[in-house]
Design a protein around this motif. Structure first.
Motif, short mmCIF file in Angstrom:
data_model
loop_
_atom_site.label_atom_id
_atom_site.label_comp_id
_atom_site.label_asym_id
_atom_site.label_seq_id
_atom_site.Cartn_x
_atom_site.Cartn_y
_atom_site.Cartn_z
N UNK A 48 0.83 -1.21 0.00
CA UNK A 48 0.00 0.00 0.00
C UNK A 48 0.86 1.25 0.00
N UNK A 49 1.94 1.23 0.80
CA UNK A 49 2.84 2.38 0.85
C UNK A 49 3.52 2.60 -0.52
N UNK A 50 3.86 1.51 -1.17
CA UNK A 50 4.45 1.61 -2.51
C UNK A 50 3.49 2.32 -3.47
N UNK A 51 2.22 1.96 -3.38
CA UNK A 51 1.23 2.58 -4.27
C UNK A 51 1.07 4.07 -3.96
N UNK A 52 1.04 4.42 -2.67
CA UNK A 52 0.91 5.83 -2.29
C UNK A 52 2.07 6.63 -2.87
N UNK A 53 3.28 6.08 -2.75
CA UNK A 53 4.46 6.78 -3.26
C UNK A 53 4.45 6.85 -4.79
N UNK A 54 3.94 5.80 -5.43
CA UNK A 54 4.02 5.72 -6.89
C UNK A 54 3.01 6.61 -7.60
N UNK A 55 1.78 6.70 -7.04
CA UNK A 55 0.72 7.43 -7.76
C UNK A 55 0.30 8.70 -7.02
N UNK A 56 1.06 9.08 -6.00
CA UNK A 56 0.75 10.28 -5.22
C UNK A 56 -0.65 10.21 -4.62
N UNK A 57 -1.00 9.04 -4.10
CA UNK A 57 -2.30 8.88 -3.47
C UNK A 57 -2.20 9.08 -1.96
N UNK A 58 -3.14 8.45 -1.22
CA UNK A 58 -3.17 8.54 0.23
C UNK A 58 -3.78 7.25 0.78
N UNK A 59 -3.44 6.92 2.02
CA UNK A 59 -3.99 5.73 2.66
C UNK A 59 -4.10 5.98 4.15
N UNK A 60 -5.19 5.48 4.74
CA UNK A 60 -5.40 5.63 6.19
C UNK A 60 -5.09 4.29 6.85
N UNK A 61 -4.17 4.33 7.83
CA UNK A 61 -3.76 3.11 8.54
C UNK A 61 -3.56 3.44 10.01
N UNK A 62 -3.49 2.42 10.88
CA UNK A 62 -3.13 2.69 12.28
C UNK A 62 -1.72 3.27 12.37
N UNK A 63 -1.52 4.07 13.40
CA UNK A 63 -0.24 4.76 13.58
C UNK A 63 0.95 3.81 13.54
N UNK A 64 0.84 2.65 14.23
CA UNK A 64 1.97 1.74 14.30
C UNK A 64 2.32 1.15 12.94
N UNK A 65 1.32 0.98 12.08
CA UNK A 65 1.59 0.45 10.73
C UNK A 65 2.36 1.49 9.91
N UNK A 66 1.99 2.75 10.06
CA UNK A 66 2.72 3.81 9.35
C UNK A 66 4.17 3.86 9.83
N UNK A 67 4.40 3.69 11.12
CA UNK A 67 5.77 3.67 11.64
C UNK A 67 6.53 2.45 11.14
N UNK A 68 5.86 1.30 11.14
CA UNK A 68 6.50 0.06 10.74
C UNK A 68 7.00 0.12 9.30
N UNK A 69 6.23 0.78 8.43
CA UNK A 69 6.59 0.85 7.01
C UNK A 69 7.01 2.26 6.60
N UNK A 70 7.64 2.94 7.52
CA UNK A 70 8.06 4.33 7.25
C UNK A 70 9.05 4.39 6.08
N UNK A 71 8.84 5.40 5.24
CA UNK A 71 9.73 5.65 4.10
C UNK A 71 10.11 7.13 4.09
N UNK A 72 11.29 7.44 3.59
CA UNK A 72 11.74 8.82 3.55
C UNK A 72 10.90 9.70 2.63
N UNK A 73 10.25 9.08 1.63
CA UNK A 73 9.47 9.88 0.69
C UNK A 73 8.00 9.99 1.08
N UNK A 74 7.64 9.49 2.27
CA UNK A 74 6.25 9.56 2.75
C UNK A 74 6.20 10.19 4.14
#
Length: 320
Positions: A205-231
């Motif tokens: 999901x994070x790959x897709x957000x970065x690739x197509x400039x979209x957005x995704x709602x997830x729990x805070x810990x999931x966003x931390x777990x898959x943190x990327x410099x470009x997001x």
């Protein structure tokens, strides 16, 4: 010394546990072989000594040594165990470890550290579990307990809610939403929202957000777990929080399960709500009146006064 007739009144399981320690001459190894906590095994031996009114092991001896009475009890206990019918293996005795699963986003290092300090002889196996398999992992005995995200089917299940997670929206670093600290769903009405319901696929999901400039709602810990410099991620104020709980099957509530619940809930090692705490806090056996030593007689007041040097004589002064 006690005779074999007195041992016959003692539960055969307790005799087996004593024999395990007597043969290993090591409480930790014996507890590991029996699949119970060292505290429980030590408590059982203490109770046995009190019941038999003798010391089965030499106090303070390192390494552990049987006393003379302990050697005699060992021989008698072996004879009784050999004559007893075979005992069915209980759930607690069948394992020497506790298997705890955890779904993505849950961090278990704190509880792992406490368990290692408190129960160094009982292995804690931490097993990553996909969120879509959290319930089946419990019901198929793949794990003994599991950190899950609610809701979960409560039929035959115990679940202790632990904490709630705030939702965040993940967007590219140069997205206009990145300028805010928090947003509402109305602010995302025109965004290309990625389906983030399958948290096991959050990395994609994070790959897709970065690739197509979209957005995704997830729990805070999931966003931390898959943190990327470009997001970046920002708090969403009007989406329900998710809840993390510790779950296990009711009919598999073993002593180790209860101990881990105590660890997660922050109970102290001596808490009476945990099995090991109940053993540690059990009051010592009171000495019978016949065995109590009489209190020493008080000295007469005059004698005590004489011992202290008596009163000063009038008129006598000390020199400087």
């Amino acid at each position: 010394m006690t005779g074999q007739g007195r041992l016959e009144s003692i539960d055969i399981t307790r005799l087996r546990w004593f024999v395990a320690v007597a043969e290993e001459l090591h409480f930790a190894r014996a507890a590991r072989g029996l699949g119970i906590s060292r505290q429980r095994l030590s408590g059982t031996v203490i109770e046995l000594e009190e019941e038999l009114d003798t010391k089965l092991f030499v106090p303070g001896a390192q390494p552990t040594q049987l006393s003379e009475d302990g050697q005699a009890v060992l021989e008698e206990a072996r004879a009784l165990i050999a004559a007893a019918p075979a005992e069915p293996v209980t759930a607690t005795e069948a394992v020497d470890r506790l298997r705890v699963g955890f779904v993505p986003g849950v961090t278990v290092t704190k509880w792992e550290r406490i368990w290692a300090d408190r129960f160094p002889d009982i292995r804690l196996e931490l097993i990553p579990v996909p969120m879509k398999e959290q319930e089946s992992a419990l019901r198929t005995d793949a794990v003994d307990m599991c950190f899950v995200r609610l809701p979960i089917d409560s039929d035959g299940m115990s679940a202790i809610p632990l904490y709630r997670e705030v939702p965040v929206v993940v967007v590219p670093k140069d997205h206009p939403i990145a300028l805010f600290e928090q947003v509402a769903t109305v602010d995302l009405a025109d965004e290309r929202m990625q389906d983030a319901t399958d948290l096991d696929e959050a990395a994609m999901t994070m790959e897709l957000v970065a690739a197509v400039s979209g957005a995704a709602i997830v729990p805070h810990s999931i966003a931390r777990l898959h943190h990327r410099k470009d997001l970046v991620y920002r708090l969403v104020t009007d989406v329900p929080e998710t809840e993390v709980a510790l779950a296990w099957l009711v009919d598999r509530t073993t002593e180790l399960v209860e101990e881990f619940v105590g660890v997660v809930r922050g109970r102290s090692q001596r808490s009476t709500r945990s099995p090991s705490g109940q053993q540690a806090n059990k009051p010592a056996k009171q000495q019978s009146p016949a065995k109590r030593k009489p209190a020493p007689a008080k000295k007469p007041a005059a004698a005590a006064k004489s011992k202290q040097g008596g009163a000063k004589k009038p008129g006598k002064r000390r020199g400087r």
